[in-house]
Design an enzyme around this catalytic site. Structure first.
Site, short mmCIF file in Angstrom:
data_model
loop_
_atom_site.label_atom_id
_atom_site.label_comp_id
_atom_site.label_asym_id
_atom_site.label_seq_id
_atom_site.Cartn_x
_atom_site.Cartn_y
_atom_site.Cartn_z
N LYS A 1 -3.31 -10.87 -9.34
CA LYS A 1 -3.42 -11.46 -10.66
C LYS A 1 -2.11 -12.06 -11.14
CE LYS A 1 -5.12 -7.84 -12.03
NZ LYS A 1 -5.57 -7.48 -10.70
N GLU B 1 -12.57 0.75 -3.26
CA GLU B 1 -11.66 1.57 -4.07
C GLU B 1 -12.30 1.99 -5.39
OE1 GLU B 1 -9.21 0.13 -6.88
OE2 GLU B 1 -9.15 -1.98 -6.25
#
Ligand code: PSU
Ligand code: MN
Length: 305
Positions: free
Chosen positions: A158, A25
């Site tokens: 995260k 990405e």
């Protein structure tokens, strides 16, 4: 659609011949890492993938055209600025307008699938944000994982996110979470979020067999491979807790909303941890690119299941 999506000839040929290909990405390049580090990381990830015998396909949007397999020069052009962060909701409109854009996990998954690529490496997926009850902020990465049968190698999500709810969402959507050398769902900068995975695998061969079977069953969802950051690059718990609290407080007090949230939190975390977050991020990206390449190689061989 076809003239809007350009698959680089060397990538198209590898896919057609059943050779291993790994999608990468570009939002991490333009928005996830500090300026300069993004391009260096992209180059490094491509090298890691090649060194393991697979073809890297970095994905992004240039002048309204989706490119699967950006050249180094094209990735640099994206990183130089002005690239919009593109997910499922804003991708087509931005392409129609002829702009440049980087692809999130969600948009990369979509384009990888269209190009026939089965393996994708990233750092961490987006998920349910901590204040989602109030803001409704849930990453389209989850919707895309529910929709595209691609093997996604990451280091979890995260802790800026609500990890228990993110983990539950993956469960609800039917996305298997397979731990590589761990039975814990990793928290990106840390090896253990306190949550579990669906199954643990200690070899690439066994992991590839399970991934292959999931794709063959036609469940239609992605396979999420959870590869924890190595212990030497894990962020110290204290640095992490303090940085995280500061970043979340900053986002709240500055009223950051929508697509700006994740980039804001990452940037603030990098400042508050004196770059420790970037040190962990770069290391886990490298490891994920390697594992993704190994899986792509294993999947390209005729195998059981
Ligand atoms: N995780 C990172 N770095 C990143 C991202 C995630 O460690 O740059 C990016 C990915 O591209 C992911 C996106 O798809 O953030 C999620 O953004 P949002 O929460 O706005 O959906
Ligand atoms: Mn969001």
């Amino acid at each position: 659609v076809s003239e809007r999506i350009l698959v680089a000839p060397h990538v198209a040929e590898a896919v057609a011949q059943g050779r291993p290909v790994v999608a990468l990405e570009t939002t991490l390049v333009t928005h996830g890492l500090p300026p300069g580090e993004g391009v260096a990381a992209a180059r490094e990830l491509e090298q890691e993938v090649r060194a393991r015998g697979a073809v890297p396909a970095t994905i992004g949007i240039l002048a309204g055209q989706a490119r699967v397999g950006l050249s180094a020069e094209e990735t640099e052009r994206l990183a130089r600025g002005g690239a919009r962060k593109l997910s499922l909701g804003n991708l087509a409109a931005h392409m129609a307008g002829g702009g440049n854009g980087s692809t999130t996990v969600a948009a990369t998954l979509l384009l990888a699938r269209l190009a026939g690529i089965r393996v994708f490496a990233t750092g961490g997926i987006g998920g349910v944000h901590r204040d989602a009850a109030e803001t409704g902020d849930v990453s389209a990465d989850l919707a895309a994982l529910a929709r595209h049968p691609v093997v996604v190698v990451c280091s979890g999500a995260k802790a800026v996110l609500d990890l228990p709810r993110t983990r539950e969402a993956l469960e609800s959507l039917g996305v298997p979470v397979l731990g590589f050398g761990t039975d814990r769902f990793p928290a990106f900068y840390r090896r253990d979020s306190g949550l579990g995975v669906d199954a643990r695998f200690d070899s690439t061969g066994a992991l590839a067999t399970a991934a292959r079977l999931h794709l063959a069953l036609g469940a239609g969802t992605a396979v999420l491979v959870a590869n924890p950051v190595d212990a030497g690059h894990e962020m110290p718990a204290e640095v992490y807790e303090t940085g995280l609290a500061g970043a979340l407080a900053g986002a709240r007090s500055e009223g950051i909303r929508g697509p700006a949230v994740t980039p804001f939190l990452l940037e603030r975390l990098a400042q508050l941890t004196q770059g420790r977050s970037v040190f962990s991020n770069r290391a886990l990206l490298r490891d994920n690119a390697r594992l993704a390449a190994d899986l792509a190689v294993a999947l390209a061989r005729p195998g059981p299941g």
